[in-house]
Design an enzyme around this catalytic site. Structure first.
Site, PDB file in Angstrom:
ATOM      1  CG  MET A 104      28.673 -22.630 -21.856  1.00 41.36           C
ATOM      2  SD  MET A 104      27.916 -21.467 -23.010  1.00 41.36           S
ATOM      3  CE  MET A 104      26.465 -20.976 -22.076  1.00 41.36           C
ATOM      4  CG  MET A 162      18.797 -27.314 -22.554  1.00 37.04           C
ATOM      5  SD  MET A 162      19.299 -26.062 -21.352  1.00 37.04           S
ATOM      6  CE  MET A 162      19.523 -24.610 -22.379  1.00 37.04           C
ATOM      7  CG  ASP A 197      18.838 -22.805 -18.857  1.00 37.88           C
ATOM      8  OD1 ASP A 197      18.754 -21.578 -19.073  1.00 37.88           O
ATOM      9  OD2 ASP A 197      19.933 -23.399 -18.705  1.00 37.88           O
ATOM     10  CG  MET A 228      25.651 -26.408 -21.575  1.00 35.77           C
ATOM     11  SD  MET A 228      25.087 -24.696 -21.740  1.00 35.77           S
ATOM     12  CE  MET A 228      25.428 -24.110 -20.086  1.00 35.77           C
ATOM     13  CG  HIS A 255      23.409 -25.988 -17.678  1.00 37.94           C
ATOM     14  ND1 HIS A 255      22.619 -25.155 -18.434  1.00 37.94           N
ATOM     15  CD2 HIS A 255      23.540 -27.128 -18.407  1.00 37.94           C
ATOM     16  CE1 HIS A 255      22.283 -25.753 -19.563  1.00 37.94           C
ATOM     17  NE2 HIS A 255      22.839 -26.953 -19.575  1.00 37.94           N
ATOM     18  CG  ASP A 302      24.456 -21.254 -17.893  1.00 37.52           C
ATOM     19  OD1 ASP A 302      23.861 -22.338 -17.998  1.00 37.52           O
ATOM     20  OD2 ASP A 302      23.890 -20.176 -17.645  1.00 37.52           O
TER      21      ASP A 302
HETATM   22  C1  DX5 Z   1      22.116 -21.082 -22.222  1.00 41.33           C
HETATM   23  C2  DX5 Z   1      22.236 -21.238 -20.743  1.00 41.33           C
HETATM   24  C3  DX5 Z   1      21.270 -20.446 -19.960  1.00 41.33           C
HETATM   25  C4  DX5 Z   1      21.276 -18.957 -20.196  1.00 41.33           C
HETATM   26  C5  DX5 Z   1      19.831 -18.558 -20.263  1.00 41.33           C
HETATM   27  O1  DX5 Z   1      22.765 -22.104 -22.852  1.00 41.33           O
HETATM   28  O2  DX5 Z   1      22.085 -22.585 -20.353  1.00 41.33           O
HETATM   29  O3  DX5 Z   1      21.317 -20.741 -18.572  1.00 41.33           O
HETATM   30  O4  DX5 Z   1      21.910 -18.192 -19.201  1.00 41.33           O
HETATM   31  O5  DX5 Z   1      19.759 -17.253 -20.645  1.00 41.33           O
HETATM   32  P1  DX5 Z   1      18.378 -16.536 -20.984  1.00 41.33           P
HETATM   33  O6  DX5 Z   1      17.557 -16.620 -19.716  1.00 41.33           O
HETATM   34  O7  DX5 Z   1      18.795 -15.157 -21.330  1.00 41.33           O
HETATM   35  O8  DX5 Z   1      17.754 -17.276 -22.107  1.00 41.33           O
HETATM   36 ZN    ZN Z   2      21.929 -22.976 -18.150  1.00 40.43          ZN
END
Ligand code: DX5
Ligand code: ZN
Length: 228
Positions: A36, A136, A174, A67, A65, A34
Site C-alpha cells: 500500500m 475485493m 479478499d 494497492m 497485491h 499487501d
Molecule cells: C485489505 C487487504 C487484505 C487484508 C485482509 O486491503 O487487501 O488482504 O489483509 O484482511 P482481513 O482478512 O482481516 O479482512
Molecule cells: Zn490483499
C-alpha cells in the site's frame, strides 16, 4: 482445490518468519502480501525489500497485491524481489492490457483486482490473460473490516463467465473472509481465499493461529463438498 492465501498484513511483523511458518503449518498454501502506498489507499505498508525478505522465508507462491498508483513503475522491482503472482487494481490502470502483458513478460503470473464499486464488466476483455481475478469484499486499505455481502454476486458472475468463455482463471476473494463468510464465497465459486485477521487475530499465539487456519480450511472445504 481450495487455497488459503494467508495475509501477513495481520501478522506480527517483528516475527514475520515465524508467523509465515505457523500459517503454513495450519494449511496456508499461498502467501498474500499487501503493498500500500498511502495514495491509492489511505494506508502505507511495505515494498519490494520486504517482499524479498518474505521470499527467503517460504517456498509457497507469493501473491502480491499492489494497492498503489502507477504500478507499471514497479513491476521489475517486484519481479526481482521474487513475487510469483502480481495483482493490479483495474481502477489505477489506464492501459490494463499493457500492464498485465508487462507482468507476464517479467516472468510473473498477472492478476487483476476490482474494488467493491467496480463492476465485472470492466475486466471482461482481459479475462483470457489473467492467472486470477481478485474480487475485493471490503474497500482496500486495512485488515479486519466487515465483509460486503453484495460482492458475492460478482464471484458468481465471474464463475459463469469463466465457464461461458472456456477459461480457467482462478477467483480470489479478499477482505472480511472469515469462518462466518467463507462458505458463501466458496459456494459462489471462489477458490483462492485471502484471510488475514481470521487467521492471525492479533493473538501472537502460534497455536491459536495454526488452529484458526485449520478451522477456516475445514469450513471452506466443507462448503466445496456441499456443492457436489
Ligand atoms: C485489505 C487487504 C487484505 C487484508 C485482509 O486491503 O487487501 O488482504 O489483509 O484482511 P482481513 O482478512 O482481516 O479482512
Ligand atoms: Zn490483499
Amino acid at each position: 482445490m481450495i487455497d488459503l492465501a494467508y495475509s501477513i498484513l495481520s501478522a506480527d511483523f517483528a516475527h514475520l518468519a515465524d508467523e509465515i511458518a505457523t500459517a503454513e503449518r495450519g494449511g496456508g498454501t499461498v502467501c498474500h502480501v499487501d503493498v500500500m502506498d498511502g495514495h491509492f489507499v489511505p494506508n502505507i505498508t511495505f515494498g519490494p525489500p520486504v517482499v524479498a525478505a518474505v521470499r527467503r522465508c517460504t517456498r509457497v507462491p507469493l501473491d502480491v497485491h499492489l494497492m498503489i498508483e502507477d504500478p507499471d513503475r514497479y513491476i521489475a522491482d517486484f519481479a526481482k524481489a521474487g513475487a510469483d503472482w502480481l495483482i493490479v487494481h483495474q481502477e489505477v490502470c489506464r492501459h490494463l492490457h499493457r500492464t498485465l502483458s508487462s507482468i507476464r513478460e517479467h516472468g510473473m503470473q498477472p492478476a487483476v483486482v476490482i474494488n467493491p464499486a467496480t463492476p465485472v464488466e470492466t475486466i471482461i476483455e482481459v479475462l483470457p490473460m489473467v492467472h486470477h481475478v481478485l474480487v475485493m469484499t471490503v474497500n482496500p486499505g486495512f485488515g479486519g473490516q466487515s465483509f460486503i455481502p453484495r460482492c458475492v454476486g460478482k464471484v458468481e458472475h465471474l464463475a459463469a463467465l469463466r465457464e461461458e468463455m472456456g477459461l480457467n482463471f482462478r477467483i480470489e476473494v479478499d477482505g472480511g473472509v472469515s469462518n462466518d463468510t467463507v462458505a458463501q464465497v466458496v459456494k459462489a465459486g471462489a477458490d483462492l481465499l485471502v484471510a488475514g485477521s481470521a487467521i492471525y487475530a492479533g493473538s501472537g499465539d502460534p497455536a491459536k493461529t495454526e488452529s484458526n487456519a485449520v478451522e477456516f480450511l475445514r469450513r471452506a472445504n466443507a462448503a466445496t463438498r456441499s456443492l457436489a
